[in-house]
Scaffold this motif. Sequence first.
Motif, PDB file in Angstrom:
ATOM      1  N   LYS A  18       0.849  -1.188   0.000  1.00 33.43           N
ATOM      2  CA  LYS A  18       0.000   0.000   0.000  1.00 33.43           C
ATOM      3  C   LYS A  18       0.883   1.236   0.000  1.00 33.43           C
ATOM      4  N   ALA A  19       0.619   2.116  -0.956  1.00 32.87           N
ATOM      5  CA  ALA A  19       1.412   3.341  -1.049  1.00 32.87           C
ATOM      6  C   ALA A  19       1.168   4.212   0.183  1.00 32.87           C
ATOM      7  N   LYS A  20       2.234   4.746   0.720  1.00 33.42           N
ATOM      8  CA  LYS A  20       2.121   5.602   1.895  1.00 33.42           C
ATOM      9  C   LYS A  20       1.709   7.012   1.494  1.00 33.42           C
ATOM     10  N   GLU A  21       0.802   7.571   2.265  1.00 35.28           N
ATOM     11  CA  GLU A  21       0.409   8.948   2.006  1.00 35.28           C
ATOM     12  C   GLU A  21       1.547   9.873   2.417  1.00 35.28           C
ATOM     13  N   THR A  22       1.806  10.853   1.579  1.00 33.88           N
ATOM     14  CA  THR A  22       2.848  11.826   1.869  1.00 33.88           C
ATOM     15  C   THR A  22       2.208  13.208   1.950  1.00 33.88           C
ATOM     16  N   SER A  23       3.032  14.203   2.152  1.00 34.66           N
ATOM     17  CA  SER A  23       2.488  15.554   2.255  1.00 34.66           C
ATOM     18  C   SER A  23       1.856  15.961   0.932  1.00 34.66           C
ATOM     19  N   PRO A  24       0.782  16.761   0.977  1.00 33.29           N
ATOM     20  CA  PRO A  24       0.139  17.202  -0.269  1.00 33.29           C
ATOM     21  C   PRO A  24       1.117  17.876  -1.225  1.00 33.29           C
ATOM     22  N   PHE A  25       2.074  18.613  -0.697  1.00 33.55           N
ATOM     23  CA  PHE A  25       3.034  19.306  -1.559  1.00 33.55           C
ATOM     24  C   PHE A  25       3.789  18.308  -2.435  1.00 33.55           C
ATOM     25  N   HIS A  26       4.341  17.264  -1.803  1.00 37.37           N
ATOM     26  CA  HIS A  26       5.130  16.290  -2.554  1.00 37.37           C
ATOM     27  C   HIS A  26       4.269  15.488  -3.534  1.00 37.37           C
ATOM     28  N   SER A  27       3.080  15.065  -3.100  1.00 37.07           N
ATOM     29  CA  SER A  27       2.235  14.246  -3.972  1.00 37.07           C
ATOM     30  C   SER A  27       1.718  15.052  -5.152  1.00 37.07           C
ATOM     31  N   TYR A  28       1.332  16.312  -4.934  1.00 39.95           N
ATOM     32  CA  TYR A  28       0.844  17.148  -6.036  1.00 39.95           C
ATOM     33  C   TYR A  28       1.989  17.480  -6.997  1.00 39.95           C
ATOM     34  N   LEU A  29       3.155  17.768  -6.456  1.00 40.84           N
ATOM     35  CA  LEU A  29       4.291  18.116  -7.303  1.00 40.84           C
ATOM     36  C   LEU A  29       4.702  16.944  -8.171  1.00 40.84           C
ATOM     37  N   THR A  30       4.761  15.752  -7.596  1.00 43.20           N
ATOM     38  CA  THR A  30       5.175  14.587  -8.391  1.00 43.20           C
ATOM     39  C   THR A  30       4.119  14.243  -9.446  1.00 43.20           C
ATOM     40  N   ALA A  31       2.837  14.451  -9.120  1.00 41.27           N
ATOM     41  CA  ALA A  31       1.782  14.211 -10.115  1.00 41.27           C
ATOM     42  C   ALA A  31       1.938  15.165 -11.296  1.00 41.27           C
ATOM     43  N   ARG A  83      13.397   8.832  -8.680  1.00 41.48           N
ATOM     44  CA  ARG A  83      13.185   8.202  -7.364  1.00 41.48           C
ATOM     45  C   ARG A  83      12.228   9.037  -6.518  1.00 41.48           C
ATOM     46  N   TYR A  84      12.372  10.344  -6.598  1.00 40.72           N
ATOM     47  CA  TYR A  84      11.489  11.243  -5.853  1.00 40.72           C
ATOM     48  C   TYR A  84      10.044  11.070  -6.319  1.00 40.72           C
ATOM     49  N   ILE A  85       9.826  10.971  -7.637  1.00 41.57           N
ATOM     50  CA  ILE A  85       8.482  10.774  -8.171  1.00 41.57           C
ATOM     51  C   ILE A  85       7.915   9.437  -7.708  1.00 41.57           C
ATOM     52  N   CYS A  86       8.714   8.376  -7.807  1.00 39.58           N
ATOM     53  CA  CYS A  86       8.252   7.048  -7.409  1.00 39.58           C
ATOM     54  C   CYS A  86       7.920   6.983  -5.919  1.00 39.58           C
ATOM     55  N   LYS A  87       8.640   7.739  -5.120  1.00 41.52           N
ATOM     56  CA  LYS A  87       8.432   7.702  -3.673  1.00 41.52           C
ATOM     57  C   LYS A  87       7.120   8.354  -3.269  1.00 41.52           C
ATOM     58  N   VAL A 129       7.840  -0.442 -11.538  1.00 43.91           N
ATOM     59  CA  VAL A 129       9.204  -0.192 -11.985  1.00 43.91           C
ATOM     60  C   VAL A 129      10.190  -0.422 -10.848  1.00 43.91           C
ATOM     61  N   ASP A 130      11.461  -0.595 -11.205  1.00 40.26           N
ATOM     62  CA  ASP A 130      12.464  -0.958 -10.211  1.00 40.26           C
ATOM     63  C   ASP A 130      12.674   0.123  -9.156  1.00 40.26           C
ATOM     64  N   LEU A 131      12.536   1.398  -9.529  1.00 37.05           N
ATOM     65  CA  LEU A 131      12.780   2.474  -8.569  1.00 37.05           C
ATOM     66  C   LEU A 131      11.740   2.508  -7.458  1.00 37.05           C
ATOM     67  N   THR A 132      10.524   2.006  -7.729  1.00 33.42           N
ATOM     68  CA  THR A 132       9.496   1.976  -6.691  1.00 33.42           C
ATOM     69  C   THR A 132       9.818   0.914  -5.658  1.00 33.42           C
ATOM     70  N   MET A 135       8.314  -4.727  -6.548  1.00 29.04           N
ATOM     71  CA  MET A 135       8.577  -6.035  -7.152  1.00 29.04           C
ATOM     72  C   MET A 135      10.025  -6.452  -6.910  1.00 29.04           C
ATOM     73  N   PRO A 136      10.262  -7.751  -6.680  1.00 25.43           N
ATOM     74  CA  PRO A 136      11.622  -8.227  -6.393  1.00 25.43           C
ATOM     75  C   PRO A 136      12.443  -8.419  -7.661  1.00 25.43           C
ATOM     76  N   LEU A 137      12.389  -7.442  -8.557  1.00 25.44           N
ATOM     77  CA  LEU A 137      13.091  -7.531  -9.834  1.00 25.44           C
ATOM     78  C   LEU A 137      13.977  -6.294  -9.986  1.00 25.44           C
ATOM     79  N   PRO A 138      15.282  -6.478 -10.145  1.00 24.52           N
ATOM     80  CA  PRO A 138      16.203  -5.339 -10.161  1.00 24.52           C
ATOM     81  C   PRO A 138      16.242  -4.573 -11.486  1.00 24.52           C
ATOM     82  N   LYS A 139      15.777  -5.199 -12.564  1.00 22.42           N
ATOM     83  CA  LYS A 139      15.895  -4.572 -13.889  1.00 22.42           C
ATOM     84  C   LYS A 139      14.550  -4.636 -14.601  1.00 22.42           C
ATOM     85  N   ILE A 140      13.905  -3.479 -14.750  1.00 20.78           N
ATOM     86  CA  ILE A 140      12.584  -3.413 -15.372  1.00 20.78           C
ATOM     87  C   ILE A 140      12.546  -2.237 -16.341  1.00 20.78           C
ATOM     88  N   LYS A 141      12.000  -2.466 -17.525  1.00 26.26           N
ATOM     89  CA  LYS A 141      11.772  -1.408 -18.493  1.00 26.26           C
ATOM     90  C   LYS A 141      10.291  -1.385 -18.874  1.00 26.26           C
TER      91      LYS A 141
END
Length: 323
Positions: A18-31, A83-87, A129-132, A135-141
């Motif tokens: 389950k994705a963790k909720e983050t601050s509105p600033f970060h979630s809106y900016l990454t969207a 990584r910031y977007i995926c987080k 994707v791997d940055l998220t 999944m236990p897979l190190p290489k994903i495209k």
Amino acid sequence: MAPDGVPETSPAQPKIFKAKETSPFHSYLTALLFLGFIHFIFYLILFSFFLSFSKSLLVYGLLLILAVIPVDPNSQWGRNLARYICKHFYGYFPLTLYVEDINAFTPDQAYVFGYEPHSVFPIAFLALVDLTGFMPLPKIKVLASSAVFHTPFIRHIWTWLGLAPVSRKNFYNFLSSGYSCIVVPGGLRETLYMEHGSEVAFLRARRGFVQIAMEKGCPIVPVFCFGQTDTYKWWKPGGELIVKLARAIKVQPIVFWGRYGSPLPFRKPMYLVVGKPIKLKENPQPTPEEVVEVQNQYINALRDLFERHKAKAGHPDLQLRIL
């Protein structure tokens, strides 16, 4: 090993993320970073009409340069931004990822993920994707429409996130190098058949990804995302001329919008389900009949995945049309 087209029968070990909720600033900016540049480019071009001729040329020249200048997929700065977007991105909705058997995936195996539906944007793929790191897979495209990689700004962000232009050559090369590949078989053409109140998967004419998976001996994984279609409102122009144009270019002209008419998607929960891999033996020259057989196995597995999880995902009456 199971025969071609048959999922493994060992006891499944489901896993829920389950994705963790983050601050509105970060979630809106990454969207906005992930999804907002199509609207930004549209408004930038519209704004340029009110500029002087020389300034308009400057805007178009800048966009052209950004559309063709090489992008380094391994850029340190770019990967950190990815990584910031995926987080933070999936805390915006939120998103739940349900993997039916996490133990069925091994890091040294390349997989072909057949992701549906396309919707306006298949935005939930980012959870795989791997940055998220789910999944236990190190290489994903992720293989996406080549048009994306000629679009300023978007091509940079999406390349750093691990996307690449979809082509037979890229598909082969990535699988041969040990990368798992996420494809959306229905692609942009699936938007031709979108209807409000139901889901659609344009699959019957899509055999290329199945054949490549068979040639490389890579398991095919059915994936379906519930709720993704609700993240944008959309309207398709009608009329015989529009229908003929859409069929000619194989893309449906569509107007879409999110919150407040912006590119920000609506905050609708998404439920992404990853089914069990369908094991395949390497077959360098599969016959058309063998390809169709495995394609039908994938379609049946996807339909079964949809039916078994739609109530749990909060859509008990939702119907899936497979074309």
